[in-house]
Design a protein around this motif. Structure first.
Motif, PDB file in Angstrom:
ATOM      1  N   PHE A  26       0.852  -1.188   0.000  1.00 36.18           N
ATOM      2  CA  PHE A  26       0.000   0.000   0.000  1.00 36.18           C
ATOM      3  C   PHE A  26       0.891   1.242   0.000  1.00 36.18           C
ATOM      4  O   PHE A  26       1.731   1.425   0.887  1.00 36.18           O
ATOM      5  CB  PHE A  26      -0.917  -0.003   1.222  1.00 36.18           C
ATOM      6  N   TYR A  27       0.694   2.085  -1.005  1.00 37.30           N
ATOM      7  CA  TYR A  27       1.558   3.243  -1.235  1.00 37.30           C
ATOM      8  C   TYR A  27       0.720   4.513  -1.187  1.00 37.30           C
ATOM      9  O   TYR A  27      -0.324   4.623  -1.843  1.00 37.30           O
ATOM     10  CB  TYR A  27       2.240   3.103  -2.599  1.00 37.30           C
ATOM     11  N   GLY A  28       1.169   5.487  -0.379  1.00 38.20           N
ATOM     12  CA  GLY A  28       0.454   6.748  -0.310  1.00 38.20           C
ATOM     13  C   GLY A  28       1.132   7.717   0.637  1.00 38.20           C
ATOM     14  O   GLY A  28       2.114   7.392   1.295  1.00 38.20           O
ATOM     15  N   LYS A  29       0.569   8.916   0.721  1.00 42.41           N
ATOM     16  CA  LYS A  29       1.130   9.968   1.566  1.00 42.41           C
ATOM     17  C   LYS A  29       0.705   9.759   3.020  1.00 42.41           C
ATOM     18  O   LYS A  29      -0.146   8.924   3.335  1.00 42.41           O
ATOM     19  CB  LYS A  29       0.653  11.341   1.075  1.00 42.41           C
ATOM     20  N   ASN A  30       1.298  10.563   3.898  1.00 45.20           N
ATOM     21  CA  ASN A  30       0.878  10.559   5.294  1.00 45.20           C
ATOM     22  C   ASN A  30      -0.600  10.919   5.384  1.00 45.20           C
ATOM     23  O   ASN A  30      -1.087  11.812   4.686  1.00 45.20           O
ATOM     24  CB  ASN A  30       1.685  11.586   6.099  1.00 45.20           C
ATOM     25  N   ILE A 267       4.239  -5.143   7.696  1.00 45.36           N
ATOM     26  CA  ILE A 267       5.253  -4.161   8.082  1.00 45.36           C
ATOM     27  C   ILE A 267       4.787  -2.776   7.649  1.00 45.36           C
ATOM     28  O   ILE A 267       4.518  -2.538   6.468  1.00 45.36           O
ATOM     29  CB  ILE A 267       6.620  -4.479   7.450  1.00 45.36           C
ATOM     30  N   ASP A 268       4.688  -1.869   8.600  1.00 46.68           N
ATOM     31  CA  ASP A 268       4.281  -0.499   8.333  1.00 46.68           C
ATOM     32  C   ASP A 268       5.517   0.352   8.062  1.00 46.68           C
ATOM     33  O   ASP A 268       6.512   0.277   8.796  1.00 46.68           O
ATOM     34  CB  ASP A 268       3.525   0.036   9.556  1.00 46.68           C
ATOM     35  N   ASP A 269       5.483   1.174   7.012  1.00 52.90           N
ATOM     36  CA  ASP A 269       6.612   2.029   6.633  1.00 52.90           C
ATOM     37  C   ASP A 269       7.896   1.220   6.493  1.00 52.90           C
ATOM     38  O   ASP A 269       8.892   1.449   7.184  1.00 52.90           O
ATOM     39  CB  ASP A 269       6.805   3.157   7.655  1.00 52.90           C
ATOM     40  N   ILE A 270       7.878   0.285   5.574  1.00 53.93           N
ATOM     41  CA  ILE A 270       9.001  -0.627   5.348  1.00 53.93           C
ATOM     42  C   ILE A 270      10.285   0.136   5.020  1.00 53.93           C
ATOM     43  O   ILE A 270      11.393  -0.350   5.278  1.00 53.93           O
ATOM     44  CB  ILE A 270       8.652  -1.613   4.192  1.00 53.93           C
ATOM     45  N   GLU A 271      10.176   1.351   4.495  1.00 55.84           N
ATOM     46  CA  GLU A 271      11.358   2.090   4.030  1.00 55.84           C
ATOM     47  C   GLU A 271      12.125   2.784   5.140  1.00 55.84           C
ATOM     48  O   GLU A 271      13.194   3.369   4.894  1.00 55.84           O
ATOM     49  CB  GLU A 271      10.938   3.140   2.994  1.00 55.84           C
ATOM     50  N   THR A 272      11.650   2.744   6.377  1.00 57.21           N
ATOM     51  CA  THR A 272      12.285   3.475   7.472  1.00 57.21           C
ATOM     52  C   THR A 272      13.790   3.204   7.548  1.00 57.21           C
ATOM     53  O   THR A 272      14.215   2.046   7.654  1.00 57.21           O
ATOM     54  CB  THR A 272      11.634   3.104   8.820  1.00 57.21           C
ATOM     55  N   ALA A 273      14.582   4.271   7.480  1.00 60.61           N
ATOM     56  CA  ALA A 273      16.055   4.241   7.613  1.00 60.61           C
ATOM     57  C   ALA A 273      16.767   3.525   6.466  1.00 60.61           C
ATOM     58  O   ALA A 273      17.968   3.284   6.543  1.00 60.61           O
ATOM     59  CB  ALA A 273      16.472   3.618   8.942  1.00 60.61           C
ATOM     60  N   LEU A 274      16.054   3.181   5.394  1.00 56.33           N
ATOM     61  CA  LEU A 274      16.677   2.496   4.258  1.00 56.33           C
ATOM     62  C   LEU A 274      16.913   3.472   3.115  1.00 56.33           C
ATOM     63  O   LEU A 274      16.038   4.279   2.787  1.00 56.33           O
ATOM     64  CB  LEU A 274      15.782   1.351   3.764  1.00 56.33           C
ATOM     65  N   SER A 301       7.364   5.526   0.185  1.00 56.36           N
ATOM     66  CA  SER A 301       8.517   5.593  -0.711  1.00 56.36           C
ATOM     67  C   SER A 301       8.148   5.211  -2.139  1.00 56.36           C
ATOM     68  O   SER A 301       7.644   4.113  -2.395  1.00 56.36           O
ATOM     69  CB  SER A 301       9.613   4.651  -0.197  1.00 56.36           C
ATOM     70  N   GLU A 302       8.432   6.121  -3.058  1.00 57.25           N
ATOM     71  CA  GLU A 302       8.204   5.818  -4.470  1.00 57.25           C
ATOM     72  C   GLU A 302       9.105   4.673  -4.926  1.00 57.25           C
ATOM     73  O   GLU A 302       8.719   3.857  -5.763  1.00 57.25           O
ATOM     74  CB  GLU A 302       8.460   7.058  -5.318  1.00 57.25           C
ATOM     75  N   LYS A 303      10.309   4.594  -4.356  1.00 55.57           N
ATOM     76  CA  LYS A 303      11.245   3.532  -4.705  1.00 55.57           C
ATOM     77  C   LYS A 303      10.668   2.166  -4.355  1.00 55.57           C
ATOM     78  O   LYS A 303      10.754   1.216  -5.150  1.00 55.57           O
ATOM     79  CB  LYS A 303      12.578   3.743  -3.980  1.00 55.57           C
ATOM     80  N   VAL A 304      10.070   2.043  -3.179  1.00 55.08           N
ATOM     81  CA  VAL A 304       9.441   0.785  -2.785  1.00 55.08           C
ATOM     82  C   VAL A 304       8.305   0.447  -3.746  1.00 55.08           C
ATOM     83  O   VAL A 304       8.160  -0.700  -4.185  1.00 55.08           O
ATOM     84  CB  VAL A 304       8.910   0.853  -1.338  1.00 55.08           C
ATOM     85  N   ALA A 305       7.504   1.452  -4.083  1.00 50.92           N
ATOM     86  CA  ALA A 305       6.369   1.223  -4.982  1.00 50.92           C
ATOM     87  C   ALA A 305       6.840   0.737  -6.353  1.00 50.92           C
ATOM     88  O   ALA A 305       6.253  -0.193  -6.930  1.00 50.92           O
ATOM     89  CB  ALA A 305       5.552   2.499  -5.127  1.00 50.92           C
ATOM     90  N   VAL A 306       7.892   1.343  -6.872  1.00 44.97           N
ATOM     91  CA  VAL A 306       8.428   0.933  -8.174  1.00 44.97           C
ATOM     92  C   VAL A 306       8.947  -0.503  -8.109  1.00 44.97           C
ATOM     93  O   VAL A 306       8.675  -1.327  -8.988  1.00 44.97           O
ATOM     94  CB  VAL A 306       9.537   1.897  -8.635  1.00 44.97           C
ATOM     95  N   CYS A 307       9.680  -0.813  -7.059  1.00 43.45           N
ATOM     96  CA  CYS A 307      10.232  -2.173  -6.908  1.00 43.45           C
ATOM     97  C   CYS A 307       9.135  -3.215  -6.693  1.00 43.45           C
ATOM     98  O   CYS A 307       9.302  -4.381  -7.041  1.00 43.45           O
ATOM     99  CB  CYS A 307      11.207  -2.215  -5.732  1.00 43.45           C
ATOM    100  N   ALA A 308       8.005  -2.793  -6.117  1.00 41.36           N
ATOM    101  CA  ALA A 308       6.908  -3.732  -5.887  1.00 41.36           C
ATOM    102  C   ALA A 308       6.178  -4.084  -7.175  1.00 41.36           C
ATOM    103  O   ALA A 308       5.551  -5.143  -7.262  1.00 41.36           O
ATOM    104  CB  ALA A 308       5.919  -3.136  -4.879  1.00 41.36           C
ATOM    105  N   GLY A 309       6.242  -3.213  -8.170  1.00 40.92           N
ATOM    106  CA  GLY A 309       5.624  -3.502  -9.462  1.00 40.92           C
ATOM    107  C   GLY A 309       4.124  -3.678  -9.381  1.00 40.92           C
ATOM    108  O   GLY A 309       3.410  -2.853  -8.816  1.00 40.92           O
ATOM    109  N   VAL A 312       1.776  -3.299  -6.066  1.00 36.84           N
ATOM    110  CA  VAL A 312       1.499  -2.044  -5.369  1.00 36.84           C
ATOM    111  C   VAL A 312       0.046  -1.613  -5.568  1.00 36.84           C
ATOM    112  O   VAL A 312      -0.556  -1.829  -6.617  1.00 36.84           O
ATOM    113  CB  VAL A 312       2.466  -0.931  -5.852  1.00 36.84           C
ATOM    114  N   ARG A 313      -0.506  -1.003  -4.525  1.00 37.45           N
ATOM    115  CA  ARG A 313      -1.859  -0.460  -4.569  1.00 37.45           C
ATOM    116  C   ARG A 313      -1.829   0.935  -3.945  1.00 37.45           C
ATOM    117  O   ARG A 313      -1.470   1.083  -2.786  1.00 37.45           O
ATOM    118  CB  ARG A 313      -2.838  -1.355  -3.813  1.00 37.45           C
ATOM    119  N   GLU A 314      -2.189   1.940  -4.699  1.00 39.88           N
ATOM    120  CA  GLU A 314      -2.185   3.306  -4.173  1.00 39.88           C
ATOM    121  C   GLU A 314      -3.378   3.520  -3.255  1.00 39.88           C
ATOM    122  O   GLU A 314      -4.464   3.003  -3.497  1.00 39.88           O
ATOM    123  CB  GLU A 314      -2.192   4.328  -5.309  1.00 39.88           C
TER     124      GLU A 314
END
Length: 315
Positions: A26-30, A267-274, A301-309, A312-314
């Protein structure tokens, strides 16, 4: 296998359905509601483990769990579909204690080959009486409770760097704890008897740490310690000296490389510190693990969304 989780009256969602099959990101803003999805899984797992009171105590502000507040929304309903079983929990605010949730009703429906067998709804006061759904009390009862056992085993992680850096002694390393506090024990278990998983973990770290050569297990006073060999320094380096990003990547590599994955990993906010390099390596591992179990991730993270292909669900 787990099929779907339905959410009603929880935080951002008046009603929402989460189809669970392999990897879902799941990809989106705060403020979009991503964390509310993780909260729903957390609550269900806490209910199954009969630790809802502890969970709400940690969460704080019970009223904030209700969609537009408890004055507007009177109950939270969570449903899980798994194979021929479905489970439904209805939660309300305790009129005597505003910071306490009551599991007012729960229902388990078991479908056999001929028809649906609906079990009685049992009224439950959290902390007062346990339901037979979560705690079978009669040994001769049919084994109709695997859905509850699996919910209790869901891995819902909030990795804590300080916990990961403090070795957990006398732990088998069977499964990584959600905080990551037994990270060292898990890697030691891989090194001792699961070479394929150990190699996968080493390979993940090597892709983001240019100085990394290999892990080395050292015996210190009867206790094994995880160290690593560097191309730049003659001494062995404790794993605790990794950066937070590499430490998180190591923990996630351990989690997803395990031969005994839980039925759901959230996992919530998988991109934390990466950084981007960490994310690329991690998402390759995650996509492979998604072929073996159900994984639900949230990210900004847009990077995570791109890698998820396609996963991903917005939101």
């Amino acid at each position: 296998m787990l099929k779907k989780v339905e959410i009603s009256g929880l935080r951002h969602f008046a009603e929402y359905a989460v189809p669970v099959e392999g990897l879902l990101v799941f990809y989106g803003k705060n403020g979009a509601g991503k964390s509310s999805i993780a909260v729903a899984f957390e609550m269900l797992s806490a209910i199954a483990g009969r630790s809802l009171g502890d969970w709400t105590g940690v969460f704080g502000n019970c009223g904030a769990l209700f969609h537009f507040g408890s004055e507007c929304t009177k109950e939270i309903v969570l449903c899980v579909q798994r194979g021929r079983e479905s489970y439904r929990a209805v939660l309300v605010r305790d009129p005597k204690d505003a910071e306490r949730l009551i599991l007012s009703r729960e229902q388990l429906v078991v479908q056999d080959q001929k028809d649906d067998t609906q079990l009685e709804k049992i009224e439950v006061g959290t902390g007062e009486r346990e339901s037979i759904f979560g705690v079978p009390v009669e040994p001769e009862l049919r084994d109709v409770y695997p859905i509850m056992r699996e919910m209790d085993r869901w891995w819902i992680g909030h990795l804590v760097p300080s916990a990961m850096r403090k070795p957990e002694t006398n732990d088998t390393g069977r499964q990584l704890y959600p905080t990551g506090r037994n990270l060292e024990a898990c890697v030691l278990r891989f090194a001792a008897g699961i070479p394929e998983a150990f190699s996968s973990v080493e390979a993940a770290v090597a892709q983001v740490e240019p100085e990394f050569v290999r892990f080395v297990i050292v015996d210190e006073g009867g206790h094994k310690r995880l160290m690593w060999e560097s191309t730049a320094r003659a001494m062995l380096i404790p794993y605790q000296y990794f950066s937070e990003g590499t430490l998180r990547l190591l923990a996630y590599a351990v989690l997803f490389s395990s031969p005994d994955l839980p039925e759901a990993i959230v996992i919530d906010d998988i991109e934390t510190a990466l950084d981007d390099d960490h994310i690329e390596v991690l998402m390759r591992i995650v996509r492979d693990a998604g072929k073996r179990t159900n994984i639900v991730l949230t990210t900004r993270s847009e990077k995570v969304a791109v890698c998820a292909g396609a996963a991903v669900r917005e939101i």
